[in-house]
Write a protein that holds these residues in place. Structure first.
Motif, PDB file in Angstrom:
ATOM      1  N   UNK A 103       1.025  -1.299   0.070  1.00  0.00           N
ATOM      2  CA  UNK A 103       0.034   0.012   0.090  1.00  0.00           C
ATOM      3  C   UNK A 103       0.836   1.192  -0.049  1.00  0.00           C
ATOM      4  N   UNK A 104       2.019   1.190   0.677  1.00  0.00           N
ATOM      5  CA  UNK A 104       2.948   2.256   0.889  1.00  0.00           C
ATOM      6  C   UNK A 104       3.556   2.480  -0.685  1.00  0.00           C
ATOM      7  N   UNK A 105       3.960   1.465  -1.083  1.00  0.00           N
ATOM      8  CA  UNK A 105       4.593   1.650  -2.596  1.00  0.00           C
ATOM      9  C   UNK A 105       3.458   2.014  -3.461  1.00  0.00           C
ATOM     10  N   UNK A 106       2.351   1.628  -3.445  1.00  0.00           N
ATOM     11  CA  UNK A 106       1.126   2.333  -4.202  1.00  0.00           C
ATOM     12  C   UNK A 106       0.806   3.674  -4.196  1.00  0.00           C
ATOM     13  N   UNK A 107       0.823   3.997  -3.006  1.00  0.00           N
ATOM     14  CA  UNK A 107       0.669   5.439  -2.598  1.00  0.00           C
ATOM     15  C   UNK A 107       2.090   6.153  -3.199  1.00  0.00           C
TER      16      UNK A 107
END
Length: 183
Positions: free
Chosen positions: A68-72
């Motif tokens: 999720x952090x990488x997607x953000x």
């Protein structure tokens, strides 16, 4: 009174221990211990499996959080890239508009250069003086792109146009008005 004697010799399969309710056999004690061991072993396996599942879930949650952090981060990078492209396009439009506004009315713009295609019927020398009086000069074609731009504009026109190429200094030796030779 009668003497009642108890048989103190255990029969085969009996332990010889007495309890208030009678006798217990060794086999039943062993079975109870085995059952207790199986229960403890099963409980240990169940606890181990539960711990394994909990740890696996924690790892999965950590992976999902990382994802999720990488997607953000990717989304933020995309938004930044789009904003930069939009700013770049705005800058290009501004430069284009500025270059167009720097050209006098009626002149054509190509690659931040101004071109005037005059329909006046004058000889080469008079037309050259007219250009110079407007703080300009005849076109000197330096690139294929510039040649294509000019050719496209004059292609279907009836009028003739002067360019900055002359053999006025020496017949047959063509030079541009800035003194450079034809390539």
């Amino acid at each position: 009174m009668r003497n009642i004697s108890k048989d103190t010799t255990p029969s085969p399969g009996q332990s010889g221990q007495e309890t208030a309710g009678g006798r217990c056999s060794i086999t039943s004690i062993h079975l109870g211990l085995v059952a207790l061991n199986v229960l403890i072993f099963t409980l240990a396996i169940a606890i181990g499996l539960r711990v394994h599942v909990l740890l696996s879930n924690q790892k999965l949650d950590a992976c999902q959080n990382d994802r999720a952090i990488e997607q953000q981060r990717a989304d933020q990078l995309n938004r930044t890239l789009v904003r930069n492209i939009e700013r770049s396009n705005m800058l290009c439009n501004t430069v284009r508009n500025l270059s167009e506004s720097l050209c006098p009315r009626g002149w054509k713009v190509q690659k931040q250069k101004c071109y005037k295609f005059s329909k006046d019927n004058r000889n080469w020398n008079t037309a050259k003086q007219q250009c110079e009086s407007q703080k300009s000069h005849f076109v000197i074609i330096n690139t294929l792109e510039e040649q294509n731009f000019i050719t496209k504009y004059v292609k279907d026109k009836i009028e003739a146009y002067w360019i900055g190429l002359t053999d006025g200094a020496e017949e047959g030796k063509w030079k541009w008005v800035d003194g450079s030779t034809v390539r």
